[in-house]
Design an enzyme around this catalytic site. Structure first.
Site, mmCIF file in Angstrom:
data_model
loop_
_atom_site.group_PDB
_atom_site.id
_atom_site.type_symbol
_atom_site.label_atom_id
_atom_site.label_comp_id
_atom_site.label_asym_id
_atom_site.label_seq_id
_atom_site.Cartn_x
_atom_site.Cartn_y
_atom_site.Cartn_z
ATOM 1 N N GLU A 144 32.711 63.541 53.763
ATOM 2 C CA GLU A 144 33.878 63.673 52.888
ATOM 3 C C GLU A 144 33.949 62.519 51.901
ATOM 4 O O GLU A 144 34.175 62.724 50.710
ATOM 5 C CB GLU A 144 35.164 63.743 53.717
ATOM 6 C CG GLU A 144 36.426 63.830 52.903
ATOM 7 C CD GLU A 144 36.546 65.120 52.099
ATOM 8 O OE1 GLU A 144 37.304 65.111 51.109
ATOM 9 O OE2 GLU A 144 35.911 66.126 52.430
ATOM 10 N N GLY A 160 25.050 46.858 46.711
ATOM 11 C CA GLY A 160 23.727 46.258 46.567
ATOM 12 C C GLY A 160 23.282 45.518 47.819
ATOM 13 O O GLY A 160 22.161 45.025 47.883
ATOM 14 N N GLY A 199 25.801 51.003 51.858
ATOM 15 C CA GLY A 199 25.820 52.440 51.622
ATOM 16 C C GLY A 199 24.617 53.124 52.245
ATOM 17 O O GLY A 199 24.738 54.162 52.898
ATOM 18 N N ASN A 215 29.726 60.150 37.955
ATOM 19 C CA ASN A 215 29.422 58.973 38.761
ATOM 20 C C ASN A 215 27.912 58.726 38.821
ATOM 21 O O ASN A 215 27.266 58.894 39.850
ATOM 22 C CB ASN A 215 30.018 59.134 40.167
ATOM 23 C CG ASN A 215 30.057 57.826 40.929
ATOM 24 O OD1 ASN A 215 29.396 56.851 40.572
ATOM 25 N ND2 ASN A 215 30.836 57.813 41.990
ATOM 26 N N VAL A 222 31.767 51.900 49.264
ATOM 27 C CA VAL A 222 31.513 50.478 49.504
ATOM 28 C C VAL A 222 32.215 49.721 48.388
ATOM 29 O O VAL A 222 32.075 50.072 47.200
ATOM 30 C CB VAL A 222 30.001 50.169 49.517
ATOM 31 C CG1 VAL A 222 29.758 48.670 49.655
ATOM 32 C CG2 VAL A 222 29.306 50.926 50.648
ATOM 33 N N GLY A 234 23.062 46.931 50.837
ATOM 34 C CA GLY A 234 22.488 47.851 51.815
ATOM 35 C C GLY A 234 23.499 48.579 52.671
ATOM 36 O O GLY A 234 23.121 49.361 53.539
ATOM 37 N N TYR A 258 21.942 58.259 45.437
ATOM 38 C CA TYR A 258 21.637 59.382 46.321
ATOM 39 C C TYR A 258 20.252 59.959 46.058
ATOM 40 O O TYR A 258 19.505 60.267 46.984
ATOM 41 C CB TYR A 258 22.693 60.484 46.181
ATOM 42 C CG TYR A 258 24.085 60.069 46.593
ATOM 43 C CD1 TYR A 258 24.305 59.245 47.690
ATOM 44 C CD2 TYR A 258 25.189 60.512 45.875
ATOM 45 C CE1 TYR A 258 25.592 58.875 48.061
ATOM 46 C CE2 TYR A 258 26.484 60.151 46.250
ATOM 47 C CZ TYR A 258 26.672 59.328 47.339
ATOM 48 O OH TYR A 258 27.932 58.969 47.711
ATOM 49 N N GLU A 300 37.908 56.524 41.391
ATOM 50 C CA GLU A 300 37.693 57.890 40.922
ATOM 51 C C GLU A 300 38.785 58.352 39.955
ATOM 52 O O GLU A 300 38.878 59.536 39.635
ATOM 53 C CB GLU A 300 37.566 58.848 42.106
ATOM 54 C CG GLU A 300 36.287 58.617 42.889
ATOM 55 C CD GLU A 300 36.025 59.640 43.968
ATOM 56 O OE1 GLU A 300 36.917 60.476 44.265
ATOM 57 O OE2 GLU A 300 34.916 59.606 44.528
#
Length: 160
Positions: free
Chosen positions: A83, A93, A97, A124, A87, A95, A131, A24
């Protein structure tokens, strides 16, 4: 495999937090120590919780979800605020997350919580796409605010 974190997971979760901060573009902001994380998760009165994603073959911890309870005054029930979800790039990729989020959604359903919420950085795009593919939608019309450091000290030092 997804499971509830244990005290033995603290070093791996701490390392993943540092990795997330670098991803980040803010490694200097990740100042939490392993001791602070251990106390928050497993101290006398834990108020934060964690799940870890473990690679089925290597047994290595490759991801984590760190969360706490919030409360909706409008719905009258608790929810979960996620919070951090992270991964490691090499495990994406696979699975992990999705499994972490599925586990938190299950907790919400099982306990009668009506919300699972989190924030994502505007830039992001991979996370946003992930999501939204799960059915999550951005909360238009809301802007997050935060007090930290000097501003927090100045306001808190003004008494109550």
């Amino acid at each position: 495999m997804i499971r509830t974190a244990t005290p033995a997971d603290v070093p791996a979760v701490h390392a993943l937090i540092r990795e997330l901060a670098a991803y980040e573009k803010a490694p200097q902001e990740a100042r939490a120590t392993e001791e602070q994380l251990r106390e928050a998760l497993f101290g006398e009165r834990p108020a934060v919780f964690a799940h870890v994603a473990v690679d089925d073959v290597s047994g290595e911890t490759v991801g984590f979800a760190l969360w706490f309870l919030n409360f909706s005054t409008w719905r009258g029930v608790h929810g979960i605020y996620l919070e951090d979800l992270y991964v490691s790039p090499g495990a994406r990729g696979g699975g992990h997350g999705r499994a972490l989020l599925t586990g938190l959604a299950w907790i919400c359903v099982e306990r009668g919580y009506e919300r699972l919420e989190w924030s994502v950085l505007d830039w992001n795009e991979p996370a946003i796409g992930f999501y939204e593919a799960l059915g999550a939608r951005p909360q238009d019309g809301w802007t997050g605010y935060r007090l930290t450091d000097g501003a927090l000290a100045a306001l808190g030092g003004s008494g109550h």
